[in-house]
Design a protein around this motif. Structure first.
Motif, PDB file in Angstrom:
ATOM      1  N   LEU A  51       9.637   1.774 -13.175  1.00 46.48           N
ATOM      2  CA  LEU A  51       8.994   1.495 -12.793  1.00 46.48           C
ATOM      3  C   LEU A  51       8.854  -0.123 -12.614  1.00 46.48           C
ATOM      4  O   LEU A  51       8.849  -0.118 -11.519  1.00 46.48           O
ATOM      5  N   PHE A  52       8.350  -0.158 -13.368  1.00 46.65           N
ATOM      6  CA  PHE A  52       7.061  -1.763 -13.926  1.00 46.65           C
ATOM      7  C   PHE A  52       8.144  -2.717 -13.729  1.00 46.65           C
ATOM      8  O   PHE A  52       8.448  -3.782 -12.906  1.00 46.65           O
ATOM      9  N   LEU A  53       9.794  -2.838 -14.523  1.00 49.20           N
ATOM     10  CA  LEU A  53      10.737  -3.190 -14.506  1.00 49.20           C
ATOM     11  C   LEU A  53      11.390  -3.413 -13.701  1.00 49.20           C
ATOM     12  O   LEU A  53      11.742  -4.603 -12.659  1.00 49.20           O
ATOM     13  N   THR A  54      11.796  -2.421 -12.451  1.00 52.01           N
ATOM     14  CA  THR A  54      12.534  -2.195 -11.066  1.00 52.01           C
ATOM     15  C   THR A  54      11.554  -3.006 -10.034  1.00 52.01           C
ATOM     16  O   THR A  54      11.790  -3.886  -8.693  1.00 52.01           O
ATOM     17  N   SER A  55       9.779  -2.451 -10.400  1.00 49.13           N
ATOM     18  CA  SER A  55       9.020  -2.925  -9.480  1.00 49.13           C
ATOM     19  C   SER A  55       9.322  -5.128  -9.189  1.00 49.13           C
ATOM     20  O   SER A  55       9.226  -5.606  -8.293  1.00 49.13           O
ATOM     21  N   ALA A  56       8.976  -6.006 -10.814  1.00 45.76           N
ATOM     22  CA  ALA A  56       9.286  -6.887 -10.731  1.00 45.76           C
ATOM     23  C   ALA A  56      10.635  -7.679  -9.902  1.00 45.76           C
ATOM     24  O   ALA A  56      11.022  -8.613  -9.471  1.00 45.76           O
ATOM     25  N   PHE A  57      12.157  -6.753 -10.505  1.00 42.58           N
ATOM     26  CA  PHE A  57      13.210  -7.128  -9.608  1.00 42.58           C
ATOM     27  C   PHE A  57      13.127  -6.955  -8.647  1.00 42.58           C
ATOM     28  O   PHE A  57      13.544  -8.260  -7.651  1.00 42.58           O
ATOM     29  N   VAL A  58      11.566  -6.268  -7.810  1.00 42.93           N
ATOM     30  CA  VAL A  58      12.631  -5.722  -5.947  1.00 42.93           C
ATOM     31  C   VAL A  58      10.988  -7.143  -5.789  1.00 42.93           C
ATOM     32  O   VAL A  58      12.018  -8.292  -5.268  1.00 42.93           O
ATOM     33  N   ALA A  59      10.137  -7.311  -6.130  1.00 42.91           N
ATOM     34  CA  ALA A  59       9.629  -8.426  -5.864  1.00 42.91           C
ATOM     35  C   ALA A  59      10.013  -9.890  -6.036  1.00 42.91           C
ATOM     36  O   ALA A  59      10.053 -11.044  -4.712  1.00 42.91           O
ATOM     37  N   LEU A  60      10.759 -10.120  -6.778  1.00 41.47           N
ATOM     38  CA  LEU A  60      11.841 -11.019  -6.867  1.00 41.47           C
ATOM     39  C   LEU A  60      12.912 -11.086  -6.161  1.00 41.47           C
ATOM     40  O   LEU A  60      13.248 -12.162  -6.127  1.00 41.47           O
ATOM     41  N   SER A  61      13.522 -10.528  -6.065  1.00 40.29           N
ATOM     42  CA  SER A  61      14.868 -10.429  -5.519  1.00 40.29           C
ATOM     43  C   SER A  61      14.577 -10.653  -3.278  1.00 40.29           C
ATOM     44  O   SER A  61      13.856 -10.209  -3.216  1.00 40.29           O
ATOM     45  N   PRO A  62      15.736 -11.161  -3.115  1.00 37.45           N
ATOM     46  CA  PRO A  62      15.123 -12.367  -1.449  1.00 37.45           C
ATOM     47  C   PRO A  62      15.423 -11.177  -0.805  1.00 37.45           C
ATOM     48  O   PRO A  62      16.200 -10.093  -0.631  1.00 37.45           O
ATOM     49  N   THR A  63      14.695 -11.112   0.566  1.00 35.36           N
ATOM     50  CA  THR A  63      14.621 -10.310   1.186  1.00 35.36           C
ATOM     51  C   THR A  63      15.853 -10.872   2.607  1.00 35.36           C
ATOM     52  O   THR A  63      16.827 -11.820   1.614  1.00 35.36           O
ATOM     53  N   THR A  64      16.648 -10.168   3.262  1.00 36.55           N
ATOM     54  CA  THR A  64      17.420 -10.463   3.833  1.00 36.55           C
ATOM     55  C   THR A  64      17.041 -11.465   4.860  1.00 36.55           C
ATOM     56  O   THR A  64      17.646 -12.780   4.704  1.00 36.55           O
ATOM     57  N   GLY A  65      15.677 -11.567   5.256  1.00 35.53           N
ATOM     58  CA  GLY A  65      15.480 -12.515   5.926  1.00 35.53           C
ATOM     59  C   GLY A  65      15.617 -13.877   5.377  1.00 35.53           C
ATOM     60  O   GLY A  65      16.050 -15.319   5.913  1.00 35.53           O
ATOM     61  N   GLU A  66      14.485 -14.203   4.365  1.00 35.59           N
ATOM     62  CA  GLU A  66      15.277 -15.229   3.401  1.00 35.59           C
ATOM     63  C   GLU A  66      16.256 -15.256   3.169  1.00 35.59           C
ATOM     64  O   GLU A  66      16.682 -16.341   3.038  1.00 35.59           O
TER      65      GLU A  66
END
Length: 264
Positions: free
Chosen positions: A226-241
């Motif tokens: 969960l923690f590692l996936t949270s970090a991946f999602v936080a660093l992954s750009p959103t569609t808008g970005e």
């Protein structure tokens, strides 16, 4: 009747289990928001990630809380295959609910179906996990409290999916995840307060693994996921970005083309 203690380590297991439920809910909501803004394979991948996060968070919450569960007069063991099956059930039913919302054309109908499916699945995971408990005695349940715990699970799941459809900002997702963590924890402890145990003293060894032998290492592993996936999602750009980045690149390319035309 054996005395049941739901917090043999004090507030440690309830607080930690609540935290795991909140992390799973927050990650699942963020991934669902990303999925609704994506298409094709990207949407599917985000929905799978959302389902795995929510399912993992719920399962980890349940069994971290179970680390603090004790019954006077008997040891407790856990049936390993049934415990693993409860994890798979959590994953599959949450995935079904999330995909119903992610691909449903009629959002109201998809929300109701997804909430019911996911809620019943969460309750099934809880009671399947309880069926994995091995102790010297017989385990029974108060039907009214069992029914209440199932109702809480369905309402909590429906609210979580509604939040995924309607909440976009990170602050709102955080607040929603705190509420969902509380709802999932309430469902768990309502189900646990429905339990009563008739202890039959025995000197025979119980089958299965202790919580520290099996549940604790698995919960730590899933918590790390969960923690590692949270970090991946936080660093992954959103569609808008990504769209903003693509627009900027196109503008830079157009500007470069105009400069080359002027110098030619």
């Amino acid at each position: 009747m054996g005395h049941l203690d739901h917090a043999t380590f004090g507030w440690l297991t309830p607080v930690l289990s609540y935290a795991m439920a909140c992390i799973g809910a927050a990650l699942g909501l963020r991934c669902t928001v990303r999925a609704l803004g994506a298409t094709g394979r990207s949407r599917r991948n985000w929905l799978v990630t959302a389902a795995s996060a929510i399912g993992t968070g719920i399962w980890t919450m349940h069994f971290v809380a179970m680390l603090g569960f004790g019954v006077s007069g008997t040891d407790i063991r856990y049936d390993v295959p049934l415990t693993v099956l409860s994890l798979l059930v959590a994953m599959v039913v949450v995935c079904a609910g999330v995909f119903a919302v992610g691909y449903g054309r009629d959002r109201t109908r998809a929300l109701l179906i997804g909430g019911l499916t996911t809620g019943l699945g969460v309750a099934s995971m809880h009671y399947l996990g309880m069926a994995a408990v091995r102790l010297h005695g017989d385990v029974g349940y108060d039907p009214m409290r069992v029914g209440l715990s199932v109702a809480i699970a369905v309402v909590a799941a429906t609210a979580a999916l509604w939040a995924a459809l309607n909440i976009k900002s990170p602050v709102a997702v955080t607040l929603a995840s705190l509420v969902m963590g509380a709802a999932v924890s309430s469902m768990h402890y309502t189900g646990m307060f429905a339990v009563h145990v008739e202890v039959t003293p025995s000197g025979e060894s119980l089958p299965g693994a202790t919580a520290m032998q099996f549940i604790f290492p698995l919960a730590v592993g899933l918590g790390s996921y969960l923690f590692l996936t949270s970090a991946f999602v936080a660093l992954s750009p959103t569609t808008g970005e990504r769209e903003a980045s693509a627009s900027a690149q196109q503008a830079d390319s157009a500007a470069a083309g105009r400069r080359q035309a002027r110098t030619a």
